[in-house]
Design an enzyme around this catalytic site. Structure first.
Site, PDB file in Angstrom:
ATOM      1  CE1 TYR A 107       0.453   1.805   4.359  1.00 34.98           C
ATOM      2  CE2 TYR A 107       0.774  -0.640   4.540  1.00 34.98           C
ATOM      3  CZ  TYR A 107       0.992   0.942   5.043  1.00 34.98           C
ATOM      4  OH  TYR A 107       1.339   1.163   6.354  1.00 34.98           O
ATOM      5  CB  CYS A 108       1.606   3.924  -1.797  1.00 34.64           C
ATOM      6  SG  CYS A 108       0.334   3.997  -3.230  1.00 34.64           S
ATOM      7  CB  SER A 109      -1.019   8.168  -0.676  1.00 31.07           C
ATOM      8  OG  SER A 109       0.240   8.595   0.079  1.00 31.07           O
ATOM      9  N   GLY A 111      -2.714   3.981  -3.795  1.00 32.36           N
ATOM     10  CA  GLY A 111      -2.101   2.748  -4.579  1.00 32.36           C
ATOM     11  C   GLY A 111      -1.713   2.856  -5.728  1.00 32.36           C
ATOM     12  CB  ILE A 136      -2.557   4.753   4.073  1.00 35.06           C
ATOM     13  CG1 ILE A 136      -2.659   4.755   5.619  1.00 35.06           C
ATOM     14  CG2 ILE A 136      -2.138   6.141   3.546  1.00 35.06           C
ATOM     15  CD1 ILE A 136      -1.335   4.882   6.247  1.00 35.06           C
TER      16      ILE A 136
END
Length: 175
Positions: A107-109, A111, A136
């Site tokens: 995951y990141c901010s 996707g 996230i």
């Protein structure tokens, strides 16, 4: 960098949309879903935040979480027990220390970056790799907890002022 510019040039209109229309109960946002549809290439299967939260609760230790953001973003908050994978260096990583048979969720901010890391993992032979849908931001927007070195927190790094409207819950902290 040029690849990112091309990708985001096509979604500029979506960034200008207000982050309105969010269902406060579920964290669902049709405008955000449209934005993600323009960012995702569909190369890594997604898992929704509620499904991941359920799995983490019902089957602890079965999923390896990889946070693929920057050190500053990770320091502000991350999913509980997530391992940090610096997006700026993932192309050189062999991930030799990761078990190839375990389910992995990146995951990141939102996707987009994590999808790229997921592609790398799949190219290296990892079979069970999933991208957290909405990143996230969606996790927090649905009221799910994040952590920092001190424990549970309401703080979330919104990546940039341009992306911050898509984060409708939590305290936006740039560090």
């Amino acid at each position: 960098m040029k690849g990112w510019i091309k990708r985001f040039a096509g979604v500029g209109w979506a960034l200008l949309l207000p982050a309105c229309g969010t269902n406060a109960q579920s964290g669902e946002n049709p405008a955000y879903d449209r934005l993600l549809g323009t960012l995702y290439r569909g190369t890594v299967p997604v898992i929704r935040p509620a499904a991941l939260a359920r799995q983490l609760h019902e089957q602890p230790g079965t999923v390896l979480l990889l946070d693929t953001r920057t050190p500053a973003e990770y320091a502000v908050s991350h999913l509980r027990e997530a391992r940090f994978v610096d997006f700026d260096h993932y192309k050189q990583a062999t991930f030799a220390d990761l078990p190839r048979t375990q389910e992995i969720v990146v995951y990141c901010s939102v996707g987009a970056r994590s999808e790229q890391v997921g592609e790398r993992l799949r190219a290296l032979g990892f079979k069970q790799v999933y991208n957290l849908y909405g990143g996230i931001f969606q996790w927090v927007n649905q009221g799910l907890p994040v952590y920092n070195a001190q424990g549970i927190t309401e703080n979330v790094h919104p990546y940039s002022a341009l992306w911050s409207p898509w984060l409708s819950r939590g305290n936006k902290v740039y560090e």
